[in-house]
Design an enzyme around this catalytic site. Structure first.
Site, mmCIF file in Angstrom:
data_model
loop_
_atom_site.group_PDB
_atom_site.id
_atom_site.type_symbol
_atom_site.label_atom_id
_atom_site.label_comp_id
_atom_site.label_asym_id
_atom_site.label_seq_id
_atom_site.Cartn_x
_atom_site.Cartn_y
_atom_site.Cartn_z
ATOM 1 N N GLU A 77 6.428 -17.315 37.121
ATOM 2 C CA GLU A 77 5.068 -17.609 37.608
ATOM 3 C C GLU A 77 4.576 -16.566 38.608
ATOM 4 O O GLU A 77 3.383 -16.299 38.695
ATOM 5 C CB GLU A 77 4.959 -19.026 38.180
ATOM 6 N N TRP A 113 -11.564 -23.182 37.887
ATOM 7 C CA TRP A 113 -10.357 -22.752 37.177
ATOM 8 C C TRP A 113 -10.639 -23.067 35.710
ATOM 9 O O TRP A 113 -10.731 -24.229 35.322
ATOM 10 C CB TRP A 113 -9.148 -23.534 37.700
ATOM 11 N N CYS A 138 -9.976 -26.417 39.971
ATOM 12 C CA CYS A 138 -11.342 -26.449 40.497
ATOM 13 C C CYS A 138 -11.394 -27.184 41.836
ATOM 14 O O CYS A 138 -10.583 -28.067 42.102
ATOM 15 C CB CYS A 138 -12.250 -27.195 39.535
ATOM 16 N N LYS A 144 10.179 -19.814 39.105
ATOM 17 C CA LYS A 144 9.614 -19.039 40.223
ATOM 18 C C LYS A 144 9.388 -17.592 39.793
ATOM 19 O O LYS A 144 8.344 -17.014 40.070
ATOM 20 C CB LYS A 144 10.559 -19.040 41.440
ATOM 21 N N HIS A 162 25.345 -21.450 21.830
ATOM 22 C CA HIS A 162 24.669 -22.169 20.738
ATOM 23 C C HIS A 162 23.330 -21.534 20.372
ATOM 24 O O HIS A 162 22.477 -22.192 19.789
ATOM 25 C CB HIS A 162 24.488 -23.639 21.122
ATOM 26 N N ASN A 219 -15.090 -31.173 38.570
ATOM 27 C CA ASN A 219 -13.653 -30.935 38.341
ATOM 28 C C ASN A 219 -13.240 -31.879 37.220
ATOM 29 O O ASN A 219 -13.677 -33.024 37.202
ATOM 30 C CB ASN A 219 -12.817 -31.314 39.561
ATOM 31 N N GLY A 220 -12.347 -31.430 36.341
ATOM 32 C CA GLY A 220 -11.863 -32.314 35.279
ATOM 33 C C GLY A 220 -12.302 -31.815 33.916
ATOM 34 O O GLY A 220 -12.747 -30.670 33.766
ATOM 35 N N GLU A 271 14.626 -23.745 37.966
ATOM 36 C CA GLU A 271 13.659 -23.506 39.045
ATOM 37 C C GLU A 271 13.577 -22.015 39.385
ATOM 38 O O GLU A 271 12.476 -21.485 39.590
ATOM 39 C CB GLU A 271 14.053 -24.357 40.269
ATOM 40 N N ARG A 283 -5.938 -23.377 45.758
ATOM 41 C CA ARG A 283 -5.707 -24.179 44.558
ATOM 42 C C ARG A 283 -5.641 -23.312 43.303
ATOM 43 O O ARG A 283 -5.191 -23.772 42.264
ATOM 44 C CB ARG A 283 -6.847 -25.201 44.394
ATOM 45 N N LYS A 328 -2.821 -24.666 42.358
ATOM 46 C CA LYS A 328 -1.937 -25.402 43.260
ATOM 47 C C LYS A 328 -1.935 -26.889 42.937
ATOM 48 O O LYS A 328 -0.910 -27.533 42.953
ATOM 49 C CB LYS A 328 -2.399 -25.176 44.702
#
Ligand code: F6R
Length: 605
Positions: free
Chosen positions: A485, A74, A2, A482, A501, A98-99, A478, A27, A600
């Site tokens: 996402e 968001w 947000c 990438k 294993h 926000n929150g 990583e 964001r 973001k």
């Protein structure tokens, strides 16, 4: 995540609110809204989807108020739709938030018994109703203090009031909030970036603080309701920040900016005349550091994992790596001789900021490796090592990961030298090698055409695996992050030696398996693990720096990155994996800069 904007002005504010909301789009969000005060009434407009849609609504039916708040949401509580979008308003008050309000269910029940009817599924609407209730008996400032005292959880708030048409109140607990100043206009923003086109004079609220903005004045209050003064910072002007140039999107711009990012970062930390690293004033005498604990989330956590291999190789310091959302709730034993290092691009990640707060409460020494130097995490830590990557707009972190790796490596070298654990020759050679990094990254980026071909092979895949050993293991993690996402294709990063294993069961005919095998001490072992995958039908994509390896028929694709030295190798290996994820996502027509469900700056826990 947000984002909040508020503007108090002497002229209509809706166009500037829309422009600032566009700056917050990076964001990640799913709906947008605005409320202004017009003819002594609150004019609220909101929609699901993009800020462009909101702009269209305003073109049809303009908002002419000189004071207003805007929001990109968001979703946390309630699906992304118009009703759940912010602001949440009654006749008398309008709120952007926000929150997360953790006790919203209890508060809602209480308010419902008083006759309040809720329209949305959000936690935010309880704030609107609490304010509406307390405004019956008191003024806006007091009603905000009273409301905040009932809230559990985290928030940044922007509030306007029908009967007090010249003020915006902002409040912060847990989620960041900034105030900007200009001539006959003042601003509220969830980050300074959103305010940059209007001002570079910024103050940051600390937890528990509140601000009252009019067009000509800003007053600040602490949690005890006393008036306080806040420092005004002049934030730097970053050129070309919101300009993609010739690039299709910010992510490709940021991937291809990496030679420059590396050059800038290295030159900030290397004193070429003295042939030394100019990091001084460690918060603990380097020789007395008992243990280093590196903490981060997502990509930043992966950079910590790579750093573990460097610290173990180059120093005698005990090293631990932690995920911030786990660290903050564990029963950690703190020690004054330990150094706690927080890694975060945004410097606003709620879990990382909370983990830092816990360290502060336990009075241990903290350091942050951040991109945004004005951020909460930077401001709250004892010592800051900026990565100098410039604003990163693409949601998927690329150049900031590179910057984090470089700064962590440089700090590791410096600590090792300060503790006399590295010989002078190796130290100086390592510094010289760092200077070769920008050129080597440039050469690695030249692999793009091959990577584009490679990406086609992922289009029909049902999943993929990324394997590596040693520092190539976090690079595999990583690479997998990438790819998943950006392209929404399942990708699993695994230590190559662990495949037998359990995960070997996932290998089936044609499954893409990216094997990261630089010519280091693990090389032969990784190739043996690769053979185990080949015998089970996996389609191999080998990424190496070994000049001698021949790409046999069992290997579908081979990529060769340049070599500088073993320690810098993980940095170069990360680049082709960024390009791979990018091109798979491009072929799948995914929204590269704003992948679904992601944000973001993750300011909720
Ligand atoms: C992935 C990504 C995220 C962030 C994570 C932490 O590409 O960007 O995993 O790395 O949300 O963010 P910062 O570094 O801002 O604390």
């Amino acid at each position: 995540m947000c984002g909040i904007i508020g503007i108090a002005s002497n002229k209509p504010v809706s166009i500037n609110i829309i422009n600032s909301l566009k700056k917050l789009e990076y964001r990640g969000y799913d709906s947008a809204g605005i409320a202004t005060l017009k003819d002594n009434s609150i004019d609220e407009k909101k929609c699901s989807g993009r800020v462009d849609e909101l702009e269209k609504l305003l073109l049809k039916s303009p908002s002419n108020g000189n004071i207003g708040i805007g929001h990109v949401r968001w979703a946390t509580h309630g699906i992304p739709n118009t009703v759940n979008a912010h602001p949440h308003s009654t006749e008398n008050v309008s709120v952007v938030h926000n929150g997360i309000i953790e006790n919203s269910d209890d508060l809602k029940k209480e308010l419902e018994t008083k006759g309040y009817i809720f329209k949305s599924q959000t936690d935010t609407e309880v704030i609107t109703m609490l304010l509406t209730e307390s405004l019956k008996n008191t003024d806006p400032l007091d009603s905000v203090f009273k409301t905040l005292s009932k809230l559990k959880g985290s928030f940044a708030l922007g509030i306007i009031f029908k009967n007090f048409s010249d003020i915006i109140i902002g409040a912060r607990r847990g989620s960041p909030l900034a105030v900007g100043y200009s001539n006959e206009e003042n601003y509220l923003g969830s980050d300074s970036y959103a305010l940059k086109s209007m001002t570079n004079k910024i103050s940051y609220l600390d937890d528990g603080e509140l601000c009252v903005l009019t067009k000509n004045n800003v007053s600040f209050y602490n949690v005890k309701k006393n008036k306080i003064n806040k420092k005004i910072h002049t934030v730097s002007d970053d050129e070309n920040v919101s300009d993609k140039g010739d690039y299709k999107n910010f992510m490709s711009k940021e991937i291809f900016e990496q030679p420059t990012t590396a050059k800038k970062c290295v030159s900030e930390y290397i004193d070429s005349l003295k042939k030394d690293i100019n990091i001084y004033n460690f918060p603990i005498d380097p020789k007395k550091i008992n243990k280093i604990i590196l903490i981060g989330c997502g990509t930043a956590y992966h950079s910590c994992l790579v750093a573990k291999y460097w610290f173990e190789e180059l120093t005698q310091i005990d090293i631990e790596i932690d995920i911030a959302s786990e660290f903050r709730y564990r029963n950690v034993k703190f020690d004054n001789n330990n150094l706690y290092i927080f890694v975060s691009q945004s410097g606003e990640t709620a879990d990382t900021a909370a983990a830092l707060e816990i360290c502060k409460k336990n009075r241990v020494k903290t350091c942050s490796v951040v991109n945004v130097v004005e951020s909460t995490i930077a401001r709250n830590s004892d010592w800051v090592l900026p990565i100098h990557a410039g604003p990163e707009i693409g949601v998927a972190s690329t150049k900031a990961f590179l910057g984090q790796l470089i700064v962590l490596y440089i700090s590791c070298l410096k600590l090792s030298s300060a503790r006399n654990e590295i010989d002078k020759k190796t130290y100086h050679q390592s510094i010289e090698n760092l200077k070769k990094l920008p050129e080597a990254i440039k050469k690695t980026l030249n692999l793009e055409t091959n990577i584009q071909l490679m990406a086609k092979e992922f289009l029909e895949a049902r999943g993929s695996m990324f394997l590596g050993r040693g520092s190539s293991f976090p690079i595999a993690l990583e690479g997998a992050l990438k790819l998943k996402e950006l392209s929404y294709l399942h990708a699993e990063g695994y230590p190559a030696g662990e495949m037998k294993h359990g995960p070997l069961a996932l290998i089936e005919e044609g499954l893409p398996v990216i094997v990261i095998a630089p010519k280091d001490k693990y090389y032969e072992k990784t190739l043996s693990n690769m053979q185990e995958v080949i015998s089970r039908g996996g389609k191999i994509f080998l990424i190496t720096n070994n000049k001698k390896v021949s790409i046999s028929e069992n290997i579908r694709f081979g990529l060769r990155v340049p070599y500088i030295d073993d320690t810098l190798t993980p940095i170069l290996l990360a680049v082709p994996l960024q390009l791979l994820a990018y091109h798979v996502a491009l072929l799948k027509n995914c929204d590269i800069d704003k992948p679904r469900n992601l944000a973001k700056s993750v300011t909720v826990e």
